[in-house]
Design an enzyme around this catalytic site. Structure first.
Site, PDB file in Angstrom:
ATOM      1  N   LYS A 131      62.758 113.787  33.667  1.00 44.35           N
ATOM      2  CA  LYS A 131      62.012 114.291  32.516  1.00 44.35           C
ATOM      3  C   LYS A 131      60.622 113.677  32.479  1.00 44.35           C
ATOM      4  O   LYS A 131      60.381 112.601  33.040  1.00 44.35           O
ATOM      5  CB  LYS A 131      62.744 113.978  31.206  1.00 44.35           C
ATOM      6  CG  LYS A 131      62.835 112.500  30.866  1.00 44.35           C
ATOM      7  CD  LYS A 131      63.509 112.283  29.522  1.00 44.35           C
ATOM      8  CE  LYS A 131      63.587 110.797  29.169  1.00 44.35           C
ATOM      9  NZ  LYS A 131      62.259 110.190  28.948  1.00 44.35           N
ATOM     10  N   LYS A 186      64.849 105.954  27.579  1.00 45.47           N
ATOM     11  CA  LYS A 186      63.768 105.884  28.568  1.00 45.47           C
ATOM     12  C   LYS A 186      62.444 106.271  27.920  1.00 45.47           C
ATOM     13  O   LYS A 186      62.392 107.069  26.987  1.00 45.47           O
ATOM     14  CB  LYS A 186      64.068 106.810  29.749  1.00 45.47           C
ATOM     15  CG  LYS A 186      65.326 106.415  30.523  1.00 45.47           C
ATOM     16  CD  LYS A 186      65.085 105.139  31.321  1.00 45.47           C
ATOM     17  CE  LYS A 186      66.336 104.721  32.090  1.00 45.47           C
ATOM     18  NZ  LYS A 186      67.360 104.110  31.248  1.00 45.47           N
ATOM     19  N   ASP A 187      61.368 105.730  28.480  1.00 46.15           N
ATOM     20  CA  ASP A 187      60.037 105.943  27.929  1.00 46.15           C
ATOM     21  C   ASP A 187      59.667 107.419  27.871  1.00 46.15           C
ATOM     22  O   ASP A 187      59.969 108.191  28.785  1.00 46.15           O
ATOM     23  CB  ASP A 187      59.000 105.202  28.782  1.00 46.15           C
ATOM     24  CG  ASP A 187      59.239 103.709  28.801  1.00 46.15           C
ATOM     25  OD1 ASP A 187      58.528 102.990  28.099  1.00 46.15           O
ATOM     26  OD2 ASP A 187      60.155 103.266  29.523  1.00 46.15           O
ATOM     27  N   LYS A 188      58.955 107.773  26.812  1.00 44.46           N
ATOM     28  CA  LYS A 188      58.460 109.148  26.668  1.00 44.46           C
ATOM     29  C   LYS A 188      57.250 109.383  27.555  1.00 44.46           C
ATOM     30  O   LYS A 188      57.140 110.424  28.210  1.00 44.46           O
ATOM     31  CB  LYS A 188      58.100 109.420  25.201  1.00 44.46           C
ATOM     32  CG  LYS A 188      57.580 110.831  24.939  1.00 44.46           C
ATOM     33  CD  LYS A 188      57.392 111.079  23.449  1.00 44.46           C
ATOM     34  CE  LYS A 188      56.954 112.513  23.185  1.00 44.46           C
ATOM     35  NZ  LYS A 188      56.881 112.808  21.725  1.00 44.46           N
ATOM     36  N   GLN A 245      58.027  98.812  22.434  1.00 45.00           N
ATOM     37  CA  GLN A 245      58.851  99.954  22.006  1.00 45.00           C
ATOM     38  C   GLN A 245      59.839  99.540  20.916  1.00 45.00           C
ATOM     39  O   GLN A 245      60.247 100.345  20.082  1.00 45.00           O
ATOM     40  CB  GLN A 245      59.634 100.536  23.193  1.00 45.00           C
ATOM     41  CG  GLN A 245      58.785 100.930  24.388  1.00 45.00           C
ATOM     42  CD  GLN A 245      58.744  99.848  25.439  1.00 45.00           C
ATOM     43  OE1 GLN A 245      58.480  98.686  25.126  1.00 45.00           O
ATOM     44  NE2 GLN A 245      58.994 100.202  26.689  1.00 45.00           N
TER      45      GLN A 245
END
Length: 381
Positions: free
Chosen positions: A51, A80-82, A168
């Site tokens: 993604k 998970k990081d955007k 985060q």
């Protein structure tokens, strides 16, 4: 305790290194390493998904909309990081597997691609990952700064780095921990229980980071000053330590000092145990066989002893230790990056870095340790 963010100390003493890092799908990649091999049989389909520009929760929402699966039926190991190109594994009931290939174009329109399909006998749960492989590209990097970065990476490869929680954890406005404390004080509460738990964990994370920074400060003072000067420092802080112990601490080769009463843990997985023989435990720490841990306070938390406890007390909170749903635990103070690779592309003034970290550790902590940005805070990127 002041709940505003304070600069967190670094492990190493190099000057600030100037470069540009943009957390984007082109310059930041995260690949999840599963905790176990999938059996290729069972009632759960396991897909590896790539993604970009999406958070994990946004991705799950898309799967729910396209396949008709309930979000509660979807399993994932971690968030998970955007702002990155990421791959991770998710599980869903086997009956939805035939719909995956039929909806390939629908997924692609949403910046999702299914890389593989497997099966397993259980649903993937939070924490069911070994770690993550990272790739980062630094830009506007001069040859001199590239050389400095390589020197820092050599230190990190030898000694490791502080295992700070990343930004985060604290939200866009760096106030998650403040909201968590308000929940503990019964000043506010949200309808979603998972949100309440997350915000409380953000407060735990804030205290952990502050404790780790304090321990780094003490380690640096022990290394930099004489035994006599150290005795005066500890006296001013109302901490009891004898000259022979200080001499032993100064002789520890690792920059992060193992103190009497520290709670150690076999690295990267294993049982907790007390640091009784400081010289022995420091040597094991240097060999990456065991590492000291810091407190995530809670009802069933394991506390340090002796000198380590005296320092830790400042970062305990009775509302955490008495909160029925906050059990508490301990987290490695220190983490070791593995499989570190680097390349400087001089003609593009770019530095490419790859590395692996165990679950729960943040790439932002490694970036922080390299960059040493002046006036740095937890919201540096």
């Amino acid at each position: 305790m002041n709940l505003n963010f304070m600069p967190l100390l670094h492990a190493y003493n190099h000057a600030s290194i100037d470069f540009h890092f943009n957390s984007s799908a082109r310059d930041f990649c995260v690949h999840e390493v599963p905790l176990y091999e999938f059996s290729n049989t069972g009632e759960h389909a396991v897909i590896q998904v790539r993604k970009s520009g999406l958070s994990t929760l946004e991705m799950l929402q898309i799967f729910s909309q396209i396949l008709g699966v309930r979000i509660a039926e979807l399993g994932y190991a971690g968030l998970k990081d955007k702002n990155a190109l990421t791959t991770q594994f998710i599980s869903l009931p086997k009956k939805y597997a035939p719909l995956l290939e039929k909806n390939t174009s629908n997924f692609q329109e949403k910046n999702l691609k299914i890389l593989s399909l497997n099966y397993h006998h259980n649903k993937i749960k939070l924490g069911h990952l070994k770690g993550n492989r990272f790739f980062m590209r630094f830009k506007k990097m001069t040859p001199l700064n590239a050389q400095k970065t390589e020197q820092v990476l050599e230190q990190i490869a030898r000694f490791g780095m502080p295992n700070y929680f990343g930004p985060q954890r604290f939200g866009k406005f760096n106030d998650n921990h403040q909201e968590g404390l308000k929940i503990l004080q019964n000043q506010t509460k949200f309808a979603h229980q998972k949100l309440n738990a997350f915000l409380i964990s953000s407060y735990q994370s804030y205290l952990f980071n502050a404790l780790l920074s304090k321990r780094l400060e003490i380690s640096k003072i022990i290394s930099a000053f004489s035994v006599k000067e150290n005795l005066e420092f500890f006296k001013q802080k109302n901490l009891n330590i004898n000259p022979n112990t200080l001499k032993a601490l100064k002789n520890q080769a690792h920059p992060f000092k193992i103190l009497e009463g520290d709670v150690m843990r076999h690295y990267p997985y294993g049982k907790f145990f007390d640091a009784l023989e400081l010289e022995k435990e420091s040597e094991r720490f240097l060999k990456k066989e065991a590492a000291p841990t810091g407190l995530l306070d809670g009802k069933k938390a394991l506390y340090a002893k002796n000198l380590s406890l005296e320092i830790e007390k400042e970062f305990q909170h009775n509302l955490l230790s008495s909160h029925a749903k906050t059990l508490g635990s301990r987290r490695f103070f220190w983490v070791f990056a593995e499989n570190v690779t680097s390349q400087y592309v001089k003609e593009k003034a770019q530095f490419e870095l790859g590395f692996y970290l165990p679950k729960g550790s943040y790439a932002s902590a490694l970036l922080k340790e390299i960059k040493h940005e002046k006036g740095e805070n937890n919201d540096e990127f």
